[in-house]
Design a protein around this motif. Structure first.
Motif, short mmCIF file in Angstrom:
data_model
loop_
_atom_site.label_atom_id
_atom_site.label_comp_id
_atom_site.label_asym_id
_atom_site.label_seq_id
_atom_site.Cartn_x
_atom_site.Cartn_y
_atom_site.Cartn_z
N HIS A 64 4.05 5.79 -5.24
CA HIS A 64 4.13 5.66 -6.70
C HIS A 64 3.14 6.61 -7.36
O HIS A 64 3.48 7.37 -8.27
N GLU A 65 1.91 6.59 -6.86
CA GLU A 65 0.85 7.39 -7.47
C GLU A 65 1.14 8.88 -7.32
O GLU A 65 1.03 9.65 -8.27
N TYR A 90 3.98 1.58 -0.95
CA TYR A 90 4.68 1.70 -2.25
C TYR A 90 3.74 2.30 -3.29
O TYR A 90 4.10 3.23 -4.01
N GLN A 91 2.51 1.77 -3.37
CA GLN A 91 1.60 2.25 -4.42
C GLN A 91 1.15 3.68 -4.16
O GLN A 91 0.96 4.45 -5.10
N GLN A 147 0.84 -1.21 0.00
CA GLN A 147 0.00 0.00 0.00
C GLN A 147 0.87 1.25 0.00
O GLN A 147 0.63 2.21 -0.74
#
Lengths: 176, 527
Positions: A145-146, A141-142, A139
């Motif tokens: 990333h976003e 990381y994403q 979670q």
């Protein structure tokens, strides 16, 4: 051991309290980072992004391109300021963990300070988070990333390198 | 010069209150309060105000017009989408795109306008005891909506859609042209950022202006804190005004109404009911909320594809939707999305040099999506809308093995399709994926990818259910006219009444059902 989000946060915050807090990230080697004034993000949170931006955006934003990193950081700050309060709270928690010594040691599996990691080491760390068995780390990381990729690629500054452009027939419509 | 319908309407005397400029507390009266101005609320507003009823429409998002739409995601997402287009399911495994502006999702959707599939309506009759609503009874409403909103098949396909068609032809999979709700469309390809030419016949430029011309009042940037009721009958609602950043600014409006139409969508409507603590004897509010969880596959082509230009969606294939029967294995619909920089950058998995290389290919990428049809099998029960401590809604959507099996099959189908269309390389959007150069390679890889939350990338622009309609009071919250079973004076007219997902893009289904139920409601209120 399955580590729940709540217990991870608790553990990280407790560990951080025993260590030297956010200041530890400012190592002597960290000479290229200066907090940008007028941003909403706390300096220690800016610093986390400062070192993750060239890793997430390798090939688009170089480690030594201070101007471009500042540009992305300002865009992140702008995006952050308009996120929903609950999303801001979650991101603040994550950044607090990443910026604290105890939290960092936990999430980086004992890696050196973020500012001392080479780009290759930072990329390896991202890969570990991306594929981690703990859902919480995926979670995190994403979420990062976003935020980071949107901050760069949503900016028209990035578009010439992609050869992406707005439709010619709409130019008159969208000019302010 | 594009005519600014909104500016002209406001100048002509439309009644509009912007929460951002509101102070203090005030009281308003009406016959009908409509919560939400999207597909359900917009249609209801036009029908009820033209029937001579005093209508107030409230939306939590801002009122924007064509000249505000600048074709840039970084502006459109925070202005026009729920949670700046960063809304996620509770575990953050599925991204949810929903509009939050006057016109709701119809202001930002990709214009695909399909009738409710016949197998879906049959399933509702058999499983959910629908008696009045079926394809024959809905046909006149579909026709009326299609006429009102300029809905007809769009035959000018961009390369992104053309490659979907080419792959289908090569594999002998059936495909169809997509009808769109547009008039004099410029074919720009930026429907998701608001239509700058007013070609898209969204609620923003059709039913909401019609309602305002008929005397309705619009309240934008107001959030319904709670419905008010007494003795099992609705009396009105309390609203909070929101500032330009969508935060409560302290101002309030109390609305006295004899009827409330809840049209806040499949996350918003259950949230209002939960915050209001309405009677719900069988604890159904917010349960069985459905997405079409969608897996995605990118393909690199030698030639330029330019998937950001032209009508976003004009071709689809239902080859896999009903293949195993409506309650069989999880079916999926094949479509394409437009490819703009933020959408691609945030959804394409990977980071670093790989990610920037993929971004460099933006003009050569064809992207296909597979919309998984959830809710028809007893193993697929969708999610549940819950409230956070601050009263905001979140959708808890555990992904069942049933859905994951469908996701893997869908990734396989998309890769097969893209190679059949001539792709040089294919990249299923998954955290453990890699670029592959042939269909056999893709098959081997996809069969081994772990189907897991936050590994397989999932997104959805369709939210349905949470206030299920049906014939049985123990399993449905509203009857077939949209009447809430446990409070007089409360109707639900939006996609939240669907008892399953649709297996098709929802806007036209909502329009048709809203036309029917708003007309029936107008008759009842006039009686």
């Amino acid at each position: 051991m399955k580590l729940s989000r709540r217990s991870l946060l608790k553990y990280s915050i407790a560990t951080a309290a025993l260590a030297s807090g956010g200041a530890w990230l400012v190592s002597p080697a960290s000479i290229d980072f200066k907090p940008m004034p007028r941003l909403t993000l706390k300096p220690q949170y800016q610093q986390v992004f400062w070192y993750l931006i060239p890793a997430f955006l390798e090939g688009a934003v170089a480690s030594d391109d201070v101007a471009r990193k500042q540009h992305v950081l300002a865009n992140i700050d702008q995006a952050f300021s308009i996120l929903e309060p609950h999303t801001q709270a979650e991101l603040n928690q994550l950044l607090e963990i990443l910026a604290s010594r105890g939290g960092w040691l936990l999430l980086s599996a004992g890696a050196a300070q973020l500012s001392e990691l080479s780009i290759a080491q930072r990329l390896l760390l991202l890969q570990q988070w991306q594929r981690h068995y703990l859902q919480l780390l995926r979670q995190a990381y994403q979420g990062l990333h976003e935020l980071i990729t949107a901050a760069w690629y949503g900016d028209p500054t990035a578009w010439p390198e992609l050869a992406y452009q707005l439709p010619v027939q709409a130019r008159g419509l969208v000019n302010d | 010069m594009i005519k600014d319908i909104i500016a002209e309407g406001l100048a002509s005397g439309w009644q509009h209150i912007d929460g951002a400029s509101q102070q203090g507390e005030q009281e308003l009266d009406c016959d009908v309060l409509i919560v939400g101005s999207g597909a359900g609320g917009g249609i209801s507003a036009q029908v009820l105000s033209q029937a001579g009823l005093k209508v107030i429409v409230v939306d939590e998002g801002p009122l924007k017009s064509s000249q505000d739409f600048k074709l840039q995601e970084r502006q459109a997402y925070p202005d026009l989408y729920q949670e700046s287009a960063a809304r996620k399911t509770k575990d953050k495994a599925i991204s949810i795109f929903q509009g939050r502006c006057v016109g709701g999702s119809t202001t930002v959707n990709w214009t695909t306008s399909l009738r409710t599939p016949e197998p879906t309506l049959q399933h509702w009759q058999q499983r959910w005891s629908f008696r009045e609503l079926h394809s024959k009874s809905l046909a006149p409403y579909f026709q009326k909506a299609e006429q009102l909103l300029g809905i007809s098949p769009w035959l000018n396909t961009n390369q992104n859609n053309a490659l979907l068609a080419k792959g289908c032809e090569a594999l002998n999979w059936p495909y169809q042209a997509i009808p769109r709700n547009v008039k004099q469309c410029w074919d720009l390809g930026y429907c998701g950022m608001g239509c700058p030419t007013n070609a898209k016949q969204s609620m923003l430029v059709t039913t909401i202006p019609a309602a305002l011309n008929a005397g309705a009042t619009l309240l934008s940037r107001f959030r319904v804190k709670a419905l008010q009721f007494s003795n099992d009958a609705i009396t009105g609602a309390q609203l909070q005004a929101l500032d330009s950043k969508q935060r409560a600014n302290g101002a309030k409006v109390n609305i006295h109404a004899r009827q409330v139409v809840l049209s806040a969508g499949a996350i918003g409507s259950p949230a209002v009911l939960l915050r209001s603590k309405v009677p719900d004897p069988y604890q159904l509010v917010g349960k069985r909320t459905f997405l079409h969880p969608s897996v995605m596959s990118g393909a690199v082509f030698e030639q330029a594809v330019n998937s950001h230009q032209g009508a976003p969606q004009s071709v689809y294939s239902d080859h896999f939707v009903w293949r195993d029967g409506s309650d069989g294995e999880c079916g999926y619909k094949l479509e394409v999305p437009p490819v703009h920089p933020i959408l691609l950058a945030t959804k394409i998995s990977g980071f670093g040099q790989f990610h920037s290389d993929m971004m460099q290919q933006i003009n050569h990428l064809q992207v296909t999506i597979a919309l998984l049809r959830d809710g028809f099998n007893e193993q697929s029960i969708g999610g549940q809308v819950q409230l956070r401590d601050d009263g905001s809604p979140v959708l808890d959507y555990p992904i069942s093995d049933f859905v994951w099996r469908g996701a893997r099959r869908a990734l396989l189908s998309m890769a097969e399709l893209q190679f059949a269309a001539g792709a040089k390389q294919v990249f299923p959007l998954h955290e453990q994926s890699r670029l592959v150069s042939s269909w056999p390679q893709a098959k081997t890889m996809i069969e081994q990818l772990p189907m897991q939350a936050l590994a397989t990338r999932l997104a959805s622009a369709h939210v349905m259910g949470g206030c299920a309609m049906g014939g049985d009071e123990q399993t449905s919250l509203v009857d077939e006219e949209g009447n809430y079973r446990w409070l007089d004076g409360l109707s639900v007219i939006d996609g939240s009444v669907f008892p399953t997902s649709l297996g098709a893009n929802p806007q036209l289904s909502i329009y048709a059902m809203a036309l029917r139920n708003a007309e029936l409601l107008a008759k009842r209120l006039q009686a």
